[in-house]
Design a protein around this motif. Structure first.
Motif, PDB file in Angstrom:
ATOM      1  N   ASP A 105       8.347   8.535  64.950  1.00 18.72           N
ATOM      2  CA  ASP A 105       8.247   9.571  65.979  1.00 18.72           C
ATOM      3  C   ASP A 105       9.608   9.991  66.535  1.00 18.72           C
ATOM      4  OD1 ASP A 105       5.593   9.316  65.589  1.00 18.72           O
ATOM      5  OD2 ASP A 105       5.122   8.401  67.510  1.00 18.72           O
ATOM      6  N   SER A 106      10.565   9.074  66.507  1.00 20.97           N
ATOM      7  CA  SER A 106      11.866   9.408  67.090  1.00 20.97           C
ATOM      8  C   SER A 106      12.880   9.759  66.014  1.00 20.97           C
ATOM      9  CB  SER A 106      12.383   8.234  67.932  1.00 20.97           C
ATOM     10  OG  SER A 106      13.655   8.520  68.465  1.00 20.97           O
ATOM     11  N   LEU A 107      13.270   8.751  65.240  1.00 21.70           N
ATOM     12  CA  LEU A 107      14.343   8.969  64.273  1.00 21.70           C
ATOM     13  C   LEU A 107      13.919   9.934  63.172  1.00 21.70           C
ATOM     14  CD1 LEU A 107      17.196   8.216  63.486  1.00 21.70           C
ATOM     15  CD2 LEU A 107      16.271   6.263  62.225  1.00 21.70           C
ATOM     16  N   ASN A 108      12.742   9.750  62.615  1.00 21.26           N
ATOM     17  CA  ASN A 108      12.297  10.617  61.531  1.00 21.26           C
ATOM     18  C   ASN A 108      12.169  12.065  62.001  1.00 21.26           C
ATOM     19  OD1 ASN A 108      11.170  10.970  58.761  1.00 21.26           O
ATOM     20  ND2 ASN A 108       9.347  11.598  59.903  1.00 21.26           N
ATOM     21  N   GLY A 109      11.664  12.254  63.211  1.00 17.24           N
ATOM     22  CA  GLY A 109      11.545  13.611  63.742  1.00 17.24           C
ATOM     23  C   GLY A 109      12.883  14.296  63.896  1.00 17.24           C
ATOM     24  N   HIS A 110      13.877  13.544  64.390  1.00 15.38           N
ATOM     25  CA  HIS A 110      15.193  14.145  64.596  1.00 15.38           C
ATOM     26  C   HIS A 110      15.920  14.376  63.268  1.00 15.38           C
ATOM     27  CE1 HIS A 110      15.357  14.198  68.984  1.00 15.38           C
ATOM     28  NE2 HIS A 110      14.716  13.041  68.950  1.00 15.38           N
ATOM     29  N   LEU A 111      15.694  13.487  62.293  1.00 11.70           N
ATOM     30  CA  LEU A 111      16.292  13.720  60.975  1.00 11.70           C
ATOM     31  C   LEU A 111      15.679  14.956  60.314  1.00 11.70           C
ATOM     32  CD1 LEU A 111      16.527  10.071  59.572  1.00 11.70           C
ATOM     33  CD2 LEU A 111      18.429  11.573  60.226  1.00 11.70           C
ATOM     34  N   ALA A 152      14.456  17.509  61.975  1.00 11.47           N
ATOM     35  CA  ALA A 152      15.043  18.646  62.688  1.00 11.47           C
ATOM     36  C   ALA A 152      16.475  18.899  62.223  1.00 11.47           C
ATOM     37  CB  ALA A 152      15.018  18.377  64.193  1.00 11.47           C
ATOM     38  N   LEU A 153      17.207  17.817  61.927  1.00 11.28           N
ATOM     39  CA  LEU A 153      18.573  17.972  61.425  1.00 11.28           C
ATOM     40  C   LEU A 153      18.570  18.669  60.068  1.00 11.28           C
ATOM     41  CD1 LEU A 153      21.602  17.362  61.625  1.00 11.28           C
ATOM     42  CD2 LEU A 153      21.142  15.110  60.650  1.00 11.28           C
ATOM     43  N   GLN A 154      17.630  18.287  59.217  1.00 12.29           N
ATOM     44  CA  GLN A 154      17.533  18.942  57.919  1.00 12.29           C
ATOM     45  C   GLN A 154      17.251  20.443  58.072  1.00 12.29           C
ATOM     46  OE1 GLN A 154      14.328  17.556  55.477  1.00 12.29           O
ATOM     47  NE2 GLN A 154      15.198  18.398  53.593  1.00 12.29           N
ATOM     48  N   TRP A 155      16.343  20.781  58.978  1.00 16.41           N
ATOM     49  CA  TRP A 155      16.052  22.194  59.222  1.00 16.41           C
ATOM     50  C   TRP A 155      17.288  22.921  59.756  1.00 16.41           C
ATOM     51  CZ3 TRP A 155      10.788  21.316  62.165  1.00 16.41           C
ATOM     52  CH2 TRP A 155       9.805  20.947  61.215  1.00 16.41           C
ATOM     53  N   PRO A 177      28.172  24.023  63.672  1.00 14.83           N
ATOM     54  CA  PRO A 177      28.573  22.626  63.413  1.00 14.83           C
ATOM     55  C   PRO A 177      28.453  21.736  64.640  1.00 14.83           C
ATOM     56  CG  PRO A 177      30.112  24.144  62.394  1.00 14.83           C
ATOM     57  CD  PRO A 177      29.195  24.988  63.229  1.00 14.83           C
ATOM     58  N   GLN A 178      28.732  22.280  65.824  1.00 10.56           N
ATOM     59  CA  GLN A 178      28.658  21.471  67.034  1.00 10.56           C
ATOM     60  C   GLN A 178      27.241  20.976  67.285  1.00 10.56           C
ATOM     61  OE1 GLN A 178      31.198  20.369  68.974  1.00 10.56           O
ATOM     62  NE2 GLN A 178      29.597  19.143  69.959  1.00 10.56           N
ATOM     63  N   LYS A 179      26.248  21.852  67.075  1.00 15.27           N
ATOM     64  CA  LYS A 179      24.857  21.444  67.268  1.00 15.27           C
ATOM     65  C   LYS A 179      24.441  20.411  66.225  1.00 15.27           C
ATOM     66  CE  LYS A 179      23.306  25.724  69.493  1.00 15.27           C
ATOM     67  NZ  LYS A 179      22.345  26.861  69.447  1.00 15.27           N
ATOM     68  N   LEU A 180      24.930  20.577  65.014  1.00 14.75           N
ATOM     69  CA  LEU A 180      24.633  19.585  63.984  1.00 14.75           C
ATOM     70  C   LEU A 180      25.238  18.228  64.334  1.00 14.75           C
ATOM     71  CD1 LEU A 180      25.197  21.673  60.724  1.00 14.75           C
ATOM     72  CD2 LEU A 180      23.028  21.059  61.794  1.00 14.75           C
ATOM     73  N   GLN A 181      26.464  18.256  64.851  1.00 14.45           N
ATOM     74  CA  GLN A 181      27.111  17.013  65.233  1.00 14.45           C
ATOM     75  C   GLN A 181      26.357  16.326  66.379  1.00 14.45           C
ATOM     76  OE1 GLN A 181      31.201  17.831  66.108  1.00 14.45           O
ATOM     77  NE2 GLN A 181      31.725  18.326  63.973  1.00 14.45           N
ATOM     78  N   ASP A 182      25.837  17.110  67.321  1.00 12.60           N
ATOM     79  CA  ASP A 182      25.071  16.536  68.430  1.00 12.60           C
ATOM     80  C   ASP A 182      23.810  15.845  67.913  1.00 12.60           C
ATOM     81  OD1 ASP A 182      26.940  17.477  70.200  1.00 12.60           O
ATOM     82  OD2 ASP A 182      25.813  19.304  70.709  1.00 12.60           O
ATOM     83  N   LYS A 183      23.143  16.473  66.968  1.00  9.36           N
ATOM     84  CA  LYS A 183      21.931  15.882  66.399  1.00  9.36           C
ATOM     85  C   LYS A 183      22.270  14.613  65.606  1.00  9.36           C
ATOM     86  CE  LYS A 183      19.254  20.177  66.110  1.00  9.36           C
ATOM     87  NZ  LYS A 183      18.242  19.732  67.099  1.00  9.36           N
ATOM     88  N   ILE A 184      23.385  14.644  64.888  1.00 13.53           N
ATOM     89  CA  ILE A 184      23.797  13.454  64.130  1.00 13.53           C
ATOM     90  C   ILE A 184      24.124  12.310  65.081  1.00 13.53           C
ATOM     91  CG2 ILE A 184      25.595  12.514  62.637  1.00 13.53           C
ATOM     92  CD1 ILE A 184      25.714  15.271  61.284  1.00 13.53           C
ATOM     93  N   CYS A 242      20.931  10.749  66.336  1.00 15.59           N
ATOM     94  CA  CYS A 242      20.305   9.900  65.317  1.00 15.59           C
ATOM     95  C   CYS A 242      21.034   8.562  65.195  1.00 15.59           C
ATOM     96  CB  CYS A 242      20.289  10.613  63.965  1.00 15.59           C
ATOM     97  SG  CYS A 242      19.172  12.033  63.898  1.00 15.59           S
ATOM     98  N   ILE A 243      22.366   8.613  65.260  1.00 13.99           N
ATOM     99  CA  ILE A 243      23.150   7.370  65.213  1.00 13.99           C
ATOM    100  C   ILE A 243      22.805   6.487  66.404  1.00 13.99           C
ATOM    101  CG2 ILE A 243      25.478   6.420  65.378  1.00 13.99           C
ATOM    102  CD1 ILE A 243      26.434   8.864  63.783  1.00 13.99           C
ATOM    103  N   GLY A 244      22.670   7.098  67.572  1.00 17.15           N
ATOM    104  CA  GLY A 244      22.295   6.348  68.766  1.00 17.15           C
ATOM    105  C   GLY A 244      20.921   5.723  68.644  1.00 17.15           C
ATOM    106  N   GLU A 245      19.967   6.445  68.044  1.00 17.34           N
ATOM    107  CA  GLU A 245      18.630   5.902  67.857  1.00 17.34           C
ATOM    108  C   GLU A 245      18.647   4.718  66.888  1.00 17.34           C
ATOM    109  OE1 GLU A 245      15.230   7.060  69.210  1.00 17.34           O
ATOM    110  OE2 GLU A 245      16.955   7.057  70.555  1.00 17.34           O
ATOM    111  N   VAL A 246      19.414   4.846  65.807  1.00 20.16           N
ATOM    112  CA  VAL A 246      19.535   3.726  64.862  1.00 20.16           C
ATOM    113  C   VAL A 246      20.135   2.508  65.560  1.00 20.16           C
ATOM    114  CG1 VAL A 246      20.703   2.918  62.778  1.00 20.16           C
ATOM    115  CG2 VAL A 246      19.669   5.193  62.825  1.00 20.16           C
ATOM    116  N   ARG A 247      21.151   2.737  66.382  1.00 18.74           N
ATOM    117  CA  ARG A 247      21.786   1.633  67.108  1.00 18.74           C
ATOM    118  C   ARG A 247      20.796   0.990  68.075  1.00 18.74           C
ATOM    119  NH1 ARG A 247      25.656   4.273  69.079  1.00 18.74           N
ATOM    120  NH2 ARG A 247      27.224   3.771  67.500  1.00 18.74           N
TER     121      ARG A 247
END
Length: 257
Positions: free
Chosen positions: A78-84, A86-89, A97-104, A107-112
């Protein structure tokens, strides 16, 4: 010849004396047998109760593990998969690029966050009070927390003890969040050369009448048993949990070496 000096009289009293002595010995052995039988029955009942208790804790631990796996799967889906997704879209739509970096970064924060919940980083090197302090930080947005530490020695605590105490505190916070309707928590930790003591209290509604220990409390009980610790719970103006671990064979690192 006096009556008491006659042979028949002496034999009679000897027989009477032997009869009473035999009766006393029989009563003594019968009482001793019943005493030993009662002790044996008590030991059997104790072992049966202990077996049922351990079996209950084992089952609750298995259930807790399954619930933890379900929670991790929920976080991943529900969290990481959804944001990944959205990142793919976002990449497909050629967003800035800035918005992509924010999403990345998110996702890194969620993995951590998920990995830290599974196993704290640098568990071996980090003192227990710092690990708990990091855990407390996660709940500051939810509670007013009085966190106090009294460290009276510098000897490092063994990693299994630190992990069990950290999991217990996580479970206590989760229980308060789910059931207590509390907004304040007091958490005190004292580390001495002979013991590790913890006091947890919230200002919620406490335990209801006829309360039966749920999965969270059973998980805590199991962990306290695994570290040879003692604990008690109270329900007075909220929920209280007090624990003491004083088995130095498991508590500190050098005792294990």
């Amino acid at each position: 010849m006096a009556l008491w000096q006659k042979e028949e009289t002496i034999i009679f009293w000897l027989i009477v004396s032997l009869f009473f002595i035999s009766a006393i010995l029989i009563c003594f052995f019968w009482l001793f047998y019943r005493y030993q039988q009662n002790i044996y029955q008590q030991k059997v009942a104790h072992l049966e109760n202990e077996h049922r208790f351990k079996e209950s804790l084992r089952l609750s631990m298995l259930e807790s593990q399954e619930n933890e796996r379900a929670r991790i799967a929920h976080d991943l889906h529900d969290s990481l998969n959804g944001h990944l997704t959205a990142l793919q879209w976002s990449i497909d739509l050629h967003l800035e690029p800035q918005k992509l970096q924010d999403k990345i970064r998110f996702c890194i924060g969620e993995v951590r966050r998920i990995s830290h919940n599974l196993y704290p980083p640098l568990l071996e090197e980090t003192p227990l009070e710092h690990l708990i302090s990091n855990q407390v930080q996660h709940w500051l947005s939810r509670y007013e927390i009085d966190y106090y530490v009294d460290v009276r020695m510098q000897q490092p605590i063994s990693s299994p003890i630190k992990l069990h105490f950290l999991r217990i505190i996580q479970e206590l916070f989760v229980n308060s969040d789910k059931h207590s309707q509390a907004n304040k928590v007091r958490l005190h930790l004292r580390i001495t050369p002979s013991s590790l003591c913890m006091y947890y209290r919230d200002n919620g509604k406490g335990l209801e009448s006829g309360y039966q220990a749920g999965l969270g409390i059973k998980s805590i009980q199991n962990r306290m048993m695994m570290i040879s610790g003692q604990y008690k719970t109270k329900s007075y103006k909220g929920f209280q949990f007090i624990s003491i671990c004083s088995d130095s064979r498991h508590l500190y690192k050098q005792a294990l070496s």
